[in-house]
Design a protein around this motif. Structure first.
Motif, PDB file in Angstrom:
ATOM      1  N   UNK A 222      20.945  -9.935   3.607  1.00  0.00           N
ATOM      2  CA  UNK A 222      19.494  -9.797   3.818  1.00  0.00           C
ATOM      3  C   UNK A 222      19.096  -8.361   4.112  1.00  0.00           C
ATOM      4  N   UNK A 223      17.897  -8.020   3.684  1.00  0.00           N
ATOM      5  CA  UNK A 223      17.426  -6.637   3.753  1.00  0.00           C
ATOM      6  C   UNK A 223      15.905  -6.663   3.799  1.00  0.00           C
ATOM      7  N   UNK A 224      15.317  -5.890   4.699  1.00  0.00           N
ATOM      8  CA  UNK A 224      13.857  -5.863   4.819  1.00  0.00           C
ATOM      9  C   UNK A 224      13.261  -4.691   4.060  1.00  0.00           C
ATOM     10  N   UNK A 225      13.795  -3.504   4.261  1.00  0.00           N
ATOM     11  CA  UNK A 225      13.257  -2.318   3.581  1.00  0.00           C
ATOM     12  C   UNK A 225      12.468  -1.439   4.527  1.00  0.00           C
ATOM     13  N   UNK A 226      12.694  -0.127   4.404  1.00  0.00           N
ATOM     14  CA  UNK A 226      12.050   0.828   5.295  1.00  0.00           C
ATOM     15  C   UNK A 226      10.535   0.813   5.162  1.00  0.00           C
ATOM     16  N   UNK A 227      10.022   0.492   3.985  1.00  0.00           N
ATOM     17  CA  UNK A 227       8.571   0.478   3.795  1.00  0.00           C
ATOM     18  C   UNK A 227       7.896  -0.698   4.515  1.00  0.00           C
ATOM     19  N   UNK A 228       8.642  -1.749   4.811  1.00  0.00           N
ATOM     20  CA  UNK A 228       8.062  -2.942   5.445  1.00  0.00           C
ATOM     21  C   UNK A 228       8.348  -3.046   6.945  1.00  0.00           C
ATOM     22  N   UNK A 229       9.428  -2.434   7.377  1.00  0.00           N
ATOM     23  CA  UNK A 229       9.831  -2.583   8.774  1.00  0.00           C
ATOM     24  C   UNK A 229       8.795  -2.106   9.792  1.00  0.00           C
ATOM     25  N   UNK A 230       8.116  -0.978   9.572  1.00  0.00           N
ATOM     26  CA  UNK A 230       7.166  -0.523  10.595  1.00  0.00           C
ATOM     27  C   UNK A 230       6.115  -1.565  10.971  1.00  0.00           C
TER      28      UNK A 230
ATOM     29  N   UNK B   4      14.464   1.418  11.930  1.00  0.00           N
ATOM     30  CA  UNK B   4      13.108   1.325  11.382  1.00  0.00           C
ATOM     31  C   UNK B   4      12.950   2.154  10.127  1.00  0.00           C
ATOM     32  N   UNK B   5      13.449   3.371  10.153  1.00  0.00           N
ATOM     33  CA  UNK B   5      13.303   4.244   8.999  1.00  0.00           C
ATOM     34  C   UNK B   5      14.641   4.516   8.318  1.00  0.00           C
ATOM     35  N   UNK B   6      15.588   3.632   8.526  1.00  0.00           N
ATOM     36  CA  UNK B   6      16.825   3.721   7.754  1.00  0.00           C
ATOM     37  C   UNK B   6      17.251   2.330   7.323  1.00  0.00           C
ATOM     38  N   UNK B   7      16.282   1.657   6.671  1.00  0.00           N
ATOM     39  CA  UNK B   7      16.620   0.554   5.781  1.00  0.00           C
ATOM     40  C   UNK B   7      16.337  -0.870   6.230  1.00  0.00           C
ATOM     41  N   UNK B   8      16.782  -1.263   7.401  1.00  0.00           N
ATOM     42  CA  UNK B   8      16.584  -2.652   7.776  1.00  0.00           C
ATOM     43  C   UNK B   8      17.584  -3.601   7.177  1.00  0.00           C
TER      44      UNK B   8
END
Length: 512
Positions: A185-193, A147-151
Motif C-alpha cells: 500500500x502507498x498513499x503518495x506525497x501529493x495526498x498525504x498532507x 509526509x513529503x517522502x512518499x507514504x
C-alpha cells in the motif's frame, strides 16, 4: 457459509466485478447466484511467469447474507483529562495522540517544525536554492519525514500491533480504500498532507492540543520521574508522561539525553547511496516487456546480497519517483526518495545500503555511530561543492573505478556533480556495493548499467542511537514516565510500524 480462496485475475480486469465473481465461482465450483457477496482481502501482482496476473485473496459469502462491520474509533472529549506530552508530530506522535483520545487521555503534541502547509515553502527553498531551514525540512514538521517522502505503508510488523487499525485510520482521514487490500500500500506525497491535516483536526476536535514551532529543549526530571518538558528554552509544560517520538534525525535530542546522563546506546544502522534508473528499464526487467501495459503499475524491486558476510540491500524503493534532499542541518548532504500517488515520474530510485555494525566504529561513546554518520554527510556536502549539489557517479563507472565523464539526466533537483564516490564512502561500504551491484544485475536483467546513477549519500535508513526502554512498560529504565518511541528511539522503521509503536506507548501509559 464463508470461504477464503485465492484467484488469479488479468490486470485489465482488476476492477471488473463480474470477472472476479466468475473466478470465485469456478474456484469454488459454486453457481454465481449462490455467492451473495465477496470481499477482496489482499491483492498483489504476480509477474513470475510470462502471463502477468493479480493474485487476489477473497472471502466469499455462499448462501449467506453479508453484514458489513466497521471499526469505530470511540474518541472521547478529553479537554480536561489527564495530560500526556507527545514530542513529535510524525506518524508515531499523531497515532499516539489519537490512541490517547480513545483511552480518555489528553494529548499535548509539540512539534519543532511547521504544519504541512507552511513546510512547503521551506521545501521549495531546499530544492530551488539549496537552503536548509534546520527546523522545517523534509524530516522536521507535521507528519514527520513520511509526509513529503512518499507514504509507503508496506510493513512486516505483523506481531507488533493492529496494522489494519492504522490503515483504517488513514482511510477514515481521506486515504483511498485500496490501501486496505494492496500488498504494498502507498498513499503518495501529493495526498498525504491533506490526510495529516485531517488527523490534526480530529485531535483538536476532541480536546487535544498541537503546537508547532515548539522545540523540546529540556526534560524536567525529579527523583527519577519525568515532570514535564521545556519548549524553546522558556515555556514549561507539565505532565507525568512524555512520549518521545522525535524521529531518527533529531540529533539534538540524543545530545540532550546524553548531557543529562540519561542512558542512550549506540546502534547499528545502514549507509550507502540512492540509485536511480529509468522507470522503463525497471518495467522491462520486471514485466519482461518492451512497453508496460497501462493496466500495470510502475514496477518495483527488492534486492539483497551478502558480500563477505556483510548485508547489502535495496531500501525504500520508489517507482516513478524523485530523489529528495533530506538534510536537517547546513553543510551536509542526505538523500531519500519519494513518489506521487500515480508514480508517474520517468525514474525509479531506491536506497542501496550496507550494514554498519558497532564493530565498524570503535569506542564506547553512545553517540559514536551518529558522529560517524554525520562525518560522511559532511564529506558528501564538501564533494558536491555546496547548495546541496549531491556527489554522483554512473553505476558501472563506480564499480570499475572510473570518474564519470558526464551524468545521466536524473530527478535530484538541486543538481549532481560527478565525483569518485570512493572518496566519500568508507572503504568497506564502497567495496561491499561494488561486490553487490553486478550480482544484482544477474538477478534483474538490465539493472547493472551505466544508465543508472548513484547519488550520495543515503545515510538515514534508521537511527544510529537507541533510547532503551523496558519491554513490558515501554518506559525508560532510569526515568519513570518517559516513553521512548518509534524510529527515533530505535524501535520502528517506517510509517506503519512507527504508528503502531505510538499506539503501544499510549496503551502502556494507561496500563501504568
Amino acid at each position: 457459509m464463508q470461504k477464503d480462496i485465492e484467484i488469479a485475475v488479468p490486470p485489465h480486469h482488476i476492477d471488473n466485478m463480474e470477472t472476479i465473481l466468475d473466478g470465485i465461482s469456478k474456484s469454488l465450483n459454486v453457481l454465481p447466484h449462490r455467492i451473495k457477496h465477496f470481499n477482496i482481502l489482499k491483492r498483489s501482482i504476480d509477474a513470475r511467469s510470462k502471463t502477468i496476473v493479480y493474485r487476489m485473496q477473497v472471502r466469499a459469502y455462499i448462501d449467506e447474507d453479508y453484514v458489513p462491520t466497521e471499526q469505530n474509533f470511540s474518541y472521547k472529549k478529553v479537554t480536561d483529562s489527564k495530560k500526556v506530552i507527545i514530542v513529535g508530530a510524525g506518524p508515531a506522535g499523531l497515532f499516539a495522540a489519537l490512541q490517547c483520545i480513545e483511552l480518555g487521555l489528553k494529548p499535548i503534541v509539540v512539534e519543532r517544525g511547521k504544519d504541512v502547509k507552511q513546510r512547503r515553502r521551506d521545501l521549495a527553498a531546499i530544492n530551488k536554492l539549496g537552503v536548509v531551514n534546520t527546523e522545517s525540512n523534509y524530516c522536521y514538521g507535521e507528519g514527520g519525514a513520511g509526509t513529503y517522502s512518499d507514504g509507503k505503508l508496506y510493513t512486516r510488523s505483523n506481531k507488533r500491533g493492529d496494522i489494519n487499525k492504522v490503515l483504517q485510520i488513514f482511510v477514515q482521514h481521506g486515504a483511498h480504500q485500496d490501501i486496505m487490500v494492496d500488498a504494498r500500500p502507498h498513499i503518495g506525497t501529493n495526498k498525504l498532507p491533506h490526510i495529516i491535516t485531517a488527523i490534526r483536526e480530529t485531535i483538536l476536535a476532541y480536546g487535544g492540543e498541537v503546537h508547532f514551532d515548539s522545540k523540546l529543549t529540556d526534560l524536567i526530571v525529579e527523583n527519577g520521574a519525568v515532570k514535564g518538558i521545556v519548549v524553546n528554552q522558556q515555556q514549561e509544560i507539565n505532565a507525568e508522561a512524555v512520549i518521545l517520538a522525535t524521529g531518527h534525525s533529531a540529533r539534538d535530542i540524543y545530545e540532550l539525553l546524553h548531557h543529562k546522563n540519561i542512558l542512550i546506546e549506540a546502534k547499528p544502522f545502514a549507509l550507502g547511496v540512492r540509485i536511480e534508473h529509468p522507470q522503463t528499464l525497471i518495467d522491462q526487467a520486471q514485466y519482461r516487456c518492451d512497453i508496460r501495459s497501462e493496466y500495470l503499475p510502475p514496477a518495483y524491486y527488492s534486492l539483497v546480497e551478502q558480500v563477505k558476510s556483510r548485508g547489502v540491500f535495496s531500501f525504500c524503493m520508489c517507482p516513478g519517483g524523485i530523489i529528495a534532499p533530506c538534510a536537517t542541518d547546513v553543510n551536509e548532504i542526505v538523500v531519500n526518495g519519494w513518489s506521487p500517488s500515480k508514480r508517474n515520474n520517468p525514474f525509479a530510485n531506491s536506497g542501496t545500503v550496507v550494514q554498519i555494525t558497532l564493530d565498524d566504529v570503535q569506542g564506547y561513546d553512545p553517540l559514536r555511530m551518529l558522529e560517524f554518520q554525520s562525518a560522511i554527510e559532511q564529506k558528501a556536502f564538501e564533494a558536491g561543492g555546496g547548495n546541496l549539489v549531491a556527489p554522483a557517479q554512473r553505476m558501472v563507472d563506480f564499480v570499475e573505478n572510473r570518474l564519470s565523464i558526464d551524468l545521466p539526466k536524473n530527478s535530484y533537483l538541486p543538481g549532481t556533480k560527478s565525483v569518485m564516490l570512493d572518496n566519500i564512502l568508507p572503504d568497506f561500504v564502497s567495496q561491499s556495493l561494488k561486490g553487490a551491484l553486478p550480482l544484482f544485475g544477474k538477478k534483474m536483467k538490465g539493472y547493472y548499467t551505466n544508465e543508472a546513477i548513484l547519488v550520495g549519500v543515503e545515510s538515514r535508513t534508521s537511527s544510529p542511537v537507541r533510547i532503551p526502554r523496558d519491554k513490558d512498560t515501554f518506559q525508560h529504565p532510569q526515568i519513570k514516565g518517559l516513553y521512548p518511541c518509534a524510529e527515533g528511539a530505535g524501535y520502528a522503521g517506517g510509517i506503519v510500524s512507527a504508528a503502531i509503536d505510538g499506539i503501544n506507548c499510549a496503551n502502556a501509559i494507561l496500563s501504568q
